[in-house]
Design an enzyme around this catalytic site. Structure first.
Site, mmCIF file in Angstrom:
data_model
loop_
_atom_site.group_PDB
_atom_site.id
_atom_site.type_symbol
_atom_site.label_atom_id
_atom_site.label_comp_id
_atom_site.label_asym_id
_atom_site.label_seq_id
_atom_site.Cartn_x
_atom_site.Cartn_y
_atom_site.Cartn_z
ATOM 1 N N GLU A 287 0.781 -2.566 7.833
ATOM 2 C CA GLU A 287 1.084 -1.646 6.847
ATOM 3 C C GLU A 287 1.188 -2.255 5.542
ATOM 4 O O GLU A 287 2.255 -2.939 5.166
ATOM 5 C CB GLU A 287 2.439 -0.650 6.829
ATOM 6 C CG GLU A 287 2.395 0.077 8.152
ATOM 7 C CD GLU A 287 1.512 1.318 8.231
ATOM 8 O OE1 GLU A 287 0.967 1.658 7.177
ATOM 9 O OE2 GLU A 287 1.299 1.777 9.299
ATOM 10 N N VAL A 288 0.384 -1.982 4.461
ATOM 11 C CA VAL A 288 0.142 -2.666 3.137
ATOM 12 C C VAL A 288 0.186 -1.360 2.363
ATOM 13 O O VAL A 288 -0.228 -0.012 2.452
ATOM 14 C CB VAL A 288 -0.985 -3.178 2.812
ATOM 15 C CG1 VAL A 288 -2.327 -2.520 2.925
ATOM 16 C CG2 VAL A 288 -0.536 -4.171 1.460
#
Length: 321
Positions: A287-288
């Site tokens: 998750e960025v």
């Protein structure tokens, strides 16, 4: 990727109060509301241009195969997978997936970038398999859901009739039992809080509870099969590229307890998440946060690539050990 109906972790005041324009509060959507929602979705980019054209440039170096088609009315999308030509028994097998949520741009571009820049480096040591864009309808409309207002990343279950996960599950079915690892590339964006969680609440006839978005990169481990050393190795590689998310005052990220720095855990199988698809020992979901003032789109792509390489390096290290 969002925990369902749970608050997350940057101030809720950063987002306007949510009132979704479709449906009646407290009542789940029916076909009419889904049709109304679908009519609002506009094609904003091209899967053929952004994904298929890039995949075509890889055909001379790698084994590119179609693994099915997503079809909604006149919209038809050829699903593509990429693997080394040197595929061989006895090597670890690793699945890389991007675009399970079509709007999460760096996941798709990161999967393709990995193949372009690093695929050959691992081709004689790892049987890597890349599905760069699982949800092309969502890619074109920059949308989390598919055409039927269904979240593909809650639909990875045996016998699913949801087209996107069904096609991917069919692709990997002959390889079940062979996967050492699976990395699923995602983003958490401001629109998760301003659009998608309000939409989920409206669709399901529930009240929307404002939350927050973590500023930085984090990983999702499996509650039923935690692998902290594996997650740590991935985060250490990514930290050289972009910043890792810090917990909120409750020691949470996006409404879930942070179990180790930069890591939370979800029940992958129970939630029908893509990360449960292979049954691999080592799984992670990236998750960025592309909306951070501290990063850029290019940095987000590079972080996804670093994560994929770290997974392959870890698996190779385990094999050598």
């Amino acid at each position: 990727m969002l925990a369902p109906s749970t608050p997350s972790a940057a101030p809720a005041s950063a987002f306007p109060p949510a009132s979704y324009p479709i449906g009646t509060p407290g009542q789940p959507w029916g076909p009419a509301e889904v049709a109304q929602w679908r009519a609002r979705q506009v094609r904003q980019r091209s899967y053929a241009q952004d994904v298929l054209a890039v995949v075509d440039t890889l055909r001379e170096r790698f084994d590119v195969r179609s693994y099915g088609e997503v079809a909604y009315g006149d919209d038809r999308y050829a699903l593509q997978s990429i693997r080394p030509r040197q595929w061989a028994a006895g090597r670890p097998t690793v699945l890389v997936t991007g675009g399970v949520h079509g709007y999460e741009t760096s996941g798709v571009l990161g999967a393709l970038r990995f193949v372009q820049e690093h695929g050959e480096r691992y081709a004689e040591r790892v049987n890597w398999l890349v599905a760069p864009c699982v949800s092309p309808w969502g890619w074109e409309r920059i949308q989390r859901w598919n055409h039927d207002a269904i979240d593909p990343n809650r639909s990875f279950r045996p016998g699913t009739t949801v087209q996107e996960p069904a096609a991917l599950l069919a692709l990997i079915a002959p390889l079940q039992g062979q996967f050492a690892a699976h990395i699923d590339l995602h983003e958490t964006t401001d629109t998760d809080e301003s659009e998608y969680r309000p939409a989920v609440a409206a669709r399901d006839g529930k009240a929307f509870v404002p939350g927050t978005i973590p500023d930085g990169f984090y990983l999702v481990d499996d509650t039923e099969n935690p692998q902290p050393a594996f997650q740590k190795a991935v985060l250490e590689a990514v930290a050289k590229v972009t910043h890792i998310a810090l917990p909120d005052e409750k020691n949470e990220l996006i409404g879930s307890p942070m179990t180790e720095p930069g890591v939370i855990r979800y029940e992958l199988t129970a939630w029908g998440l893509c990360g449960s698809a292979t049954g691999a020992r080592y799984t992670t979901t990236t998750e960025v946060y592309p909306d951070s003032a501290r990063t850029t789109p290019e940095e987000c792509i590079a972080a996804q690539v670093a994560a994929v390489c770290a997974v392959l390096d870890f698996v190779l290290g385990q094999q050598a050990g």
